[in-house]
Design an enzyme around this catalytic site. Structure first.
Site, PDB file in Angstrom:
ATOM      1  N   GLY A 170     -21.699   5.607 -37.858  1.00 24.12           N
ATOM      2  CA  GLY A 170     -20.255   5.486 -37.684  1.00 24.12           C
ATOM      3  C   GLY A 170     -19.768   6.517 -36.690  1.00 24.12           C
TER       4      GLY A 170
ATOM      5  N   GLY B  90     -30.955   1.551 -33.450  1.00 23.66           N
ATOM      6  CA  GLY B  90     -30.982   2.785 -32.674  1.00 23.66           C
ATOM      7  C   GLY B  90     -32.383   3.085 -32.199  1.00 23.66           C
TER       8      GLY B  90
ATOM      9  N   TYR C 112     -23.397  -9.920 -33.707  1.00 20.37           N
ATOM     10  CA  TYR C 112     -24.305  -9.386 -32.695  1.00 20.37           C
ATOM     11  C   TYR C 112     -25.239  -8.270 -33.158  1.00 20.37           C
ATOM     12  CZ  TYR C 112     -24.855  -7.023 -28.039  1.00 20.37           C
ATOM     13  OH  TYR C 112     -25.301  -6.416 -26.914  1.00 20.37           O
TER      14      TYR C 112
ATOM     15  N   CYS D 131     -26.174   3.172 -35.288  1.00 17.12           N
ATOM     16  CA  CYS D 131     -27.227   3.936 -35.934  1.00 17.12           C
ATOM     17  C   CYS D 131     -27.608   3.195 -37.203  1.00 17.12           C
ATOM     18  CB  CYS D 131     -26.744   5.325 -36.329  1.00 17.12           C
ATOM     19  SG  CYS D 131     -26.282   6.349 -34.927  1.00 17.12           S
TER      20      CYS D 131
END
Ligand code: SF4
Length: 481
Positions: A118, A43, A257, A17
């Site tokens: 998270g 996201g 990434y 997110c």
């Protein structure tokens, strides 16, 4: 994965997110909206903004991309000088609209909004406890647990209630919260997910990555430190460290990434970090080849690094279509690998007759790379060698990244030579964990590497212990009965 969409990398880890917050600008909601655009890669299932004019928090949330959720009317309704925003994947809780953040609630002291990046590993335990005491949850998200803990705390002020509530949660959280006239940013003591502070004139900006600051013309001030709480109000910014100190365990996958290469994350340029990974990969895994090509866009910096170190020329052998949305037509099986071909197409003049070295940043299930190898062979590649700028992924993430189950990860089922064979490559090698640690430089040992080593800094299943406990303890009724 950077700017790749899940449609392009359906077999990869997906981002978690992104959060943003703005305090002290009458255009706060518009700035939050732009910030969310910059964080869209984190996201794509939903987006939302909550804003306040000092008296009332208003919020608008929807499913889809930022540009699809918000139009001029929606943004115009979000008045005030404080705003927080969120883009989401469903790392915890299902993907329905009610789970799209920011969540805004009213409790005895007023309104409270929260946006979370998270994942809390003990959310389920806390939720059961809270439900036993009568709490009613409106969503299936772990983030709502934080709101209940804050609202139910016996402490006197909002900040003390927030600290009290967060003392009970375990796992990963980079949070932006707001009351009617205050913005608060908090990063968990391990520092799993990134969070930065910026300044734009007299206003303050919080964001998951610096790319969001760049877009709105805010200056990068610094990281929000692990375990730090920043309280932003009309008096300025106040910093607290209210939680017990923990060793820093920033997510190394952010550098490999997830984050955008133009961001500075955990104090380091993501682009530079990826170039180093590519260089180390070339040092460790040399092979005779005629051309180095990336799997675009995510493999680009790694391939550049590989080419720089090895001296093998870099070229774009695969071109990514930037206009692929969802497609609902599937042609017959006669068009093999249709999905990948829609998104990536080979440049035959680069590939035909060449020994091609392909660099990608991760290999999770392997389904896309298998199709890429086939596409390169059909385009006349003499040899196809695969190089991955990360070690084999052998575990899921419990700290806010949407990952396949352990069983779905190809590296848990096959050894490296078998994976290479499965992908149809002439050779396959990954970056070693030692090289990854070397790439971390002065911060070596201060990263989470759980999905590569299986060693997780925070117990991912704290409820396991409880499940092994007898149902009745010391005359107290277990909440599992
Ligand atoms: Fe990052 Fe992997 Fe650790 Fe999750 S388990 S925080 S993806 S390094």
């Amino acid at each position: 994965m950077t700017s790749d969409t899940p449609a392009l990398r359906p077999d990869g880890f997906r981002d978690e997110c992104g959060v943003v917050g703005v305090f002290g600008d009458t255009e706060a909601a518009n700035l939050a909206y732009l910030g969310l655009h910059a964080l869209q890669h984190r996201g794509q299932e939903g987006a939302g903004i909550a804003s306040s004019d000092g008296k009332l928090i208003r919020a608008y949330r929807g499913r889809g991309l930022v540009g699809e959720v918000f139009g001029g009317a929606e943004l115009a309704s979000l008045l005030g000088h404080v705003a927080i925003g969120h883009v989401r994947y469903s790392t915890a809780g299902e993907g329905s609209l009610r789970n799209v953040q920011p969540f805004v609630v009213r409790y005895r002291d007023g309104q409270l909004g929260v946006a979370h990046n998270g994942n809390l590993v003990n959310a389920q335990i806390l939720r059961e406890e809270l439900e036993d005491r009568g709490s009613i949850f409106a969503t299936s998200s772990d983030t709502e647990v934080i709101l209940h803990l804050v609202a139910g705390s016996g402490q006197g002020t909002f900040i003390n209630r927030l600290v009290d509530g967060l003392m009970r949660v375990e796992g990963a959280y980079s949070l932006v919260l707001m009351t009617e006239d205050t913005m608060v940013a908090v990063r968990d003591p391990w520092g799993f997910r990134p969070l930065v502070l910026g300044q734009r004139g007299k206003s303050w900006v919080i964001a998951s990555e610096t790319c969001a600051l760049g877009l709105i013309g805010a200056e990068y001030i610094r990281e929000v430190e692990p375990g730090e709480m920043l309280i932003v109000d009309r008096d300025g910014v106040q910093s607290l460290f209210p939680f017990p100190r923990r060793p820093r365990r920033a997510c190394v996958f952010e550098h490999i990434y997830f984050s955008r290469p133009d961001s500075t994350v955990f104090g380091r340029s993501v682009y530079d970090a990826r170039i180093v990974l590519g260089r180390l990969l070339a040092e460790e895994n040399p092979v005779e080849a005629d051309v180095v090509i990336p799997v675009p866009d995510s493999g680009v910096p790694g391939a550049l690094g590989y080419s720089q170190y090895s001296g093998i020329p870099y070229a774009l052998g695969l071109i990514r279509s930037h206009y692929v949305g969802r497609t609902f037509i599937e042609p017959s099986q006669q068009i093999r690998d249709f999905g990948v071909k829609l998104k990536l197409s080979p440049v035959k003049s680069v590939i035909a007759g060449k020994r091609v070295l392909v660099v990608d940043d991760s290999l999770v299930r392997g389904t896309t790379l298998r199709k890429v190898v086939r596409m390169l062979r059909e385009s006349g590649a003499a040899e196809v060698h695969l190089r991955i700028t990360a070690p084999p992924t052998i575990g899921s993430c419990y700290y806010g990244v949407d990952t396949p189950t352990r069983e779905e990860l190809i590296a848990t089922r096959m050894g490296v030579p078998e994976i290479g064979e499965f992908l149809g490559a002439d050779s396959l090698t990954y970056l070693s964990i030692n090289a990854l640690r070397r790439a971390e430089g002065k911060d070596q040992g201060r990263f989470c590497e759980g999905c590569f080593t299986g060693e997780y800094p925070v117990d991912p299943h704290p409820d396991r212990l409880r499940r092994q406990m007898p149902l009745f303890v010391e005359g107290e009724k277990s909440s599992e009965v």
